[in-house]
Design a protein around this motif. Structure first.
Motif, PDB file in Angstrom:
ATOM      1  N   ALA A   1       0.820  -1.216   0.000  1.00 49.83           N
ATOM      2  CA  ALA A   1       0.000   0.000   0.000  1.00 49.83           C
ATOM      3  C   ALA A   1       0.851   1.261   0.000  1.00 49.83           C
ATOM      4  O   ALA A   1       0.464   2.287  -0.556  1.00 49.83           O
ATOM      5  CB  ALA A   1      -0.932  -0.011   1.209  1.00 49.83           C
ATOM      6  N   LEU A   2       2.028   1.183   0.617  1.00 49.85           N
ATOM      7  CA  LEU A   2       2.947   2.315   0.612  1.00 49.85           C
ATOM      8  C   LEU A   2       3.611   2.471  -0.750  1.00 49.85           C
ATOM      9  O   LEU A   2       3.683   3.581  -1.303  1.00 49.85           O
ATOM     10  CB  LEU A   2       4.004   2.119   1.696  1.00 49.85           C
ATOM     11  N   LEU A   3       4.082   1.374  -1.305  1.00 47.03           N
ATOM     12  CA  LEU A   3       4.807   1.443  -2.569  1.00 47.03           C
ATOM     13  C   LEU A   3       3.937   1.950  -3.713  1.00 47.03           C
ATOM     14  O   LEU A   3       4.416   2.666  -4.603  1.00 47.03           O
ATOM     15  CB  LEU A   3       5.375   0.071  -2.927  1.00 47.03           C
ATOM     16  N   VAL A   4       2.656   1.592  -3.699  1.00 47.54           N
ATOM     17  CA  VAL A   4       1.804   2.031  -4.794  1.00 47.54           C
ATOM     18  C   VAL A   4       1.601   3.547  -4.768  1.00 47.54           C
ATOM     19  O   VAL A   4       1.210   4.154  -5.760  1.00 47.54           O
ATOM     20  CB  VAL A   4       0.451   1.282  -4.768  1.00 47.54           C
ATOM     21  N   ARG A   5       1.898   4.176  -3.625  1.00 45.73           N
ATOM     22  CA  ARG A   5       1.769   5.618  -3.497  1.00 45.73           C
ATOM     23  C   ARG A   5       3.107   6.341  -3.611  1.00 45.73           C
ATOM     24  O   ARG A   5       3.152   7.571  -3.587  1.00 45.73           O
ATOM     25  CB  ARG A   5       1.096   5.955  -2.171  1.00 45.73           C
ATOM     26  N   ALA A   6       4.185   5.587  -3.700  1.00 41.80           N
ATOM     27  CA  ALA A   6       5.506   6.200  -3.841  1.00 41.80           C
ATOM     28  C   ALA A   6       5.710   6.659  -5.277  1.00 41.80           C
ATOM     29  O   ALA A   6       5.114   6.124  -6.218  1.00 41.80           O
ATOM     30  CB  ALA A   6       6.592   5.208  -3.447  1.00 41.80           C
ATOM     31  N   ASP A   7       6.571   7.644  -5.441  1.00 43.61           N
ATOM     32  CA  ASP A   7       6.886   8.138  -6.777  1.00 43.61           C
ATOM     33  C   ASP A   7       8.010   7.351  -7.422  1.00 43.61           C
ATOM     34  O   ASP A   7       7.991   7.101  -8.623  1.00 43.61           O
ATOM     35  CB  ASP A   7       7.252   9.624  -6.700  1.00 43.61           C
ATOM     36  N   VAL A   8       8.975   6.924  -6.626  1.00 45.30           N
ATOM     37  CA  VAL A   8      10.094   6.127  -7.127  1.00 45.30           C
ATOM     38  C   VAL A   8      10.574   5.227  -6.001  1.00 45.30           C
ATOM     39  O   VAL A   8      10.583   5.624  -4.836  1.00 45.30           O
ATOM     40  CB  VAL A   8      11.279   7.004  -7.598  1.00 45.30           C
ATOM     41  N   MET A   9      10.986   4.023  -6.357  1.00 49.25           N
ATOM     42  CA  MET A   9      11.695   3.161  -5.416  1.00 49.25           C
ATOM     43  C   MET A   9      13.104   2.928  -5.947  1.00 49.25           C
ATOM     44  O   MET A   9      13.295   2.668  -7.133  1.00 49.25           O
ATOM     45  CB  MET A   9      11.008   1.818  -5.234  1.00 49.25           C
ATOM     46  N   VAL A  10      14.086   3.016  -5.056  1.00 46.59           N
ATOM     47  CA  VAL A  10      15.470   2.709  -5.388  1.00 46.59           C
ATOM     48  C   VAL A  10      15.876   1.496  -4.569  1.00 46.59           C
ATOM     49  O   VAL A  10      15.700   1.487  -3.347  1.00 46.59           O
ATOM     50  CB  VAL A  10      16.411   3.886  -5.075  1.00 46.59           C
ATOM     51  N   ALA A  11      16.416   0.477  -5.221  1.00 49.32           N
ATOM     52  CA  ALA A  11      16.701  -0.763  -4.501  1.00 49.32           C
ATOM     53  C   ALA A  11      17.719  -1.600  -5.244  1.00 49.32           C
ATOM     54  O   ALA A  11      17.942  -1.436  -6.445  1.00 49.32           O
ATOM     55  CB  ALA A  11      15.417  -1.573  -4.323  1.00 49.32           C
ATOM     56  N   ASN A  12      18.315  -2.510  -4.492  1.00 56.02           N
ATOM     57  CA  ASN A  12      19.091  -3.575  -5.105  1.00 56.02           C
ATOM     58  C   ASN A  12      18.129  -4.546  -5.792  1.00 56.02           C
ATOM     59  O   ASN A  12      16.907  -4.425  -5.690  1.00 56.02           O
ATOM     60  CB  ASN A  12      19.873  -4.342  -4.026  1.00 56.02           C
ATOM     61  N   ASP A  13      18.685  -5.527  -6.494  1.00 57.68           N
ATOM     62  CA  ASP A  13      17.895  -6.639  -7.001  1.00 57.68           C
ATOM     63  C   ASP A  13      17.377  -7.398  -5.786  1.00 57.68           C
ATOM     64  O   ASP A  13      18.112  -8.126  -5.128  1.00 57.68           O
ATOM     65  CB  ASP A  13      18.783  -7.528  -7.883  1.00 57.68           C
ATOM     66  N   SER A  14      16.089  -7.217  -5.476  1.00 56.44           N
ATOM     67  CA  SER A  14      15.523  -7.744  -4.232  1.00 56.44           C
ATOM     68  C   SER A  14      14.024  -7.905  -4.372  1.00 56.44           C
ATOM     69  O   SER A  14      13.401  -7.329  -5.273  1.00 56.44           O
ATOM     70  CB  SER A  14      15.826  -6.791  -3.064  1.00 56.44           C
TER      71      SER A  14
END
Length: 397
Positions: free
Chosen positions: A288-301
């Motif tokens: 629910a948080l991610l769908v409202r985020a503008d960008v996610m930065v992450a490793n291959d995970s």
């Protein structure tokens, strides 16, 4: 082999699409591992449900998989937790628990069982014990064959591999990548995390809440992890540019997230502008948080794959070999930064030789440390500029 496939082919998918089996209503899919591993199987699950209307698909997986299925809307009907068993679910095996599991599964009377868990050395005999009428899956040369088999090669895009197996079961693709939706019951918890971040920014020099950037610094394999200092530098740049920055992780990653917050503050981010929520969000709340985020930065995970499945733009840091197996297919919403390291920084072992035939060296040094934070941030800014989320938070189904 060529004549056999063409004689029975029903169409084309990632590979041949063979004829469907008759009378299929109960389907089992064996896929252990982590969060991303289940996501890799979801396009195949969607294909199976389209090919066999009215069927139910049970994933034989892990507690993490059950949490994801309970926390999002997707194609899987239910998850049955695998017992600890060699090559299927790591842990101390209890023969009695294994026997009970198979007794329960045979009562399910599966019509079709798919093996999407590695090359089959251990997972094919495991699948056969289910007693399903039909079996399909991957097979290395030393693995027990199933009714229909896909030769296993380590370097293949995992969702496409699963779709190729589904094709052998008579199911052509309906999509190439996982697609999930958040659930409304987790919206309030996600809003609470966002509101805390927004209040922290609003309380700093009267600034207004800006775009939401979620950072996930963890990965199951330590070699896939970008250094914490690089994430801190990126987080500080995002905060300086007006973003709300949230650092995610599970309970075991709290210290890593705290180190990134501290590093960002040392690099100039004001107190509270980069905030850790590691250990605070279950998978439903994270979705629910991610769908409202503008960008996610992450490793291959797993969390990066989850963001992609939810339609959130991502910037991923990848070792080149992992990109082949687990990278996003498109680049309009998903950018990748690659490390081309081919040898262990400590012992010089060839890290490209991986998979079922080549055990890895004992070292955990990052293979992606050479990716530069300023290049990653450049893509973060480009994706923020076109993010549909800036026009308003999306509604929940």
């Amino acid at each position: 082999m060529e004549g056999t496939i063409r004689d029975h082919a029903a169409g084309r998918g990632v590979g041949p699409v063979l004829g469907k089996f008759d009378g299929v209503s109960r389907i089992a899919v064996l896929r252990g591992g982590g969060l991303g591993d289940l996501m890799f199987a979801l396009p195949a699950v969607s294909a199976l449900k389209a090919a066999y209307p009215g069927s139910t698909v049970t994933v034989l997986g892990t507690p993490l998989h059950a949490s994801l299925v309970q926390g999002t809307a997707g194609p899987v009907d239910d998850v049955r937790i695998l017992p600890y068993a060699e090559g299927v679910r790591p842990g101390q095996e209890d023969p009695a628990a294994v026997d009970t599991f198979f007794a329960d599964m045979r009562r399910e009377a599966f019509d079709l069982a798919l093996q999407l868990h590695g090359g089959g050395r251990h997972s094919n005999p495991f699948l056969l014990r289910l007693g399903a009428r039909h079996t399909v899956g991957t097979q290395t040369p030393d693995a027990t064959p199933l009714e229909r088999n896909l030769p296993y090669a380590y370097y293949q895009h995992e969702p496409l591999r699963a779709l190729e197996v589904a094709g052998l079961a008579g199911a052509p693709p309906v999509g190439l990548e996982a697609s999930l939706e958040p659930l409304a019951r987790f919206a309030a918890a996600a809003d609470g995390l966002l509101d805390q971040a927004a209040n922290a920014r609003a309380g700093t020099a009267g600034r207004k809440a800006g775009p939401v950037v979620v950072i996930h610094p963890g990965a199951t394999d330590p070699r896939r992890r970008w250094p914490a200092g690089h994430f801190a530098e990126l987080a500080a740049a995002c905060a300086a540019d007006g973003c709300q920055v949230l650092v995610t992780g599970d309970h075991s990653e709290r210290q890593l997230a705290a180190d990134i917050v501290a590093g960002a503050e040392s690099a100039g981010a004001g107190a509270g502008l980069v905030r850790s929520i590691a250990g605070e969000a279950d998978l439903g709340t994270l979705a629910a948080l991610l769908v409202r985020a503008d960008v996610m930065v992450a490793n291959d995970s797993g969390p990066r794959h989850l963001a992609q499945a939810l339609g959130t733009p991502t910037v991923g840091i990848y070792w080149a070999g992992n990109l082949i197996n687990a990278g996003p297919l498109g680049r309009s919403l998903h950018r990748v930064h690659l490390s081309w390291v081919t040898h262990c920084p400590e012992c010089g072992a060839d890290v490209t030789q991986v998979g079922w035939t080549a055990p890895r060296c004992a070292h955990d040094s990052s293979l992606v440390a050479g990716v530069r934070p300023e290049n990653v941030y450049s893509d973060v800014r480009l994706l923020m500029a076109t993010s549909p989320h800036l026009r308003g938070r999306p509604a929940f189904p």
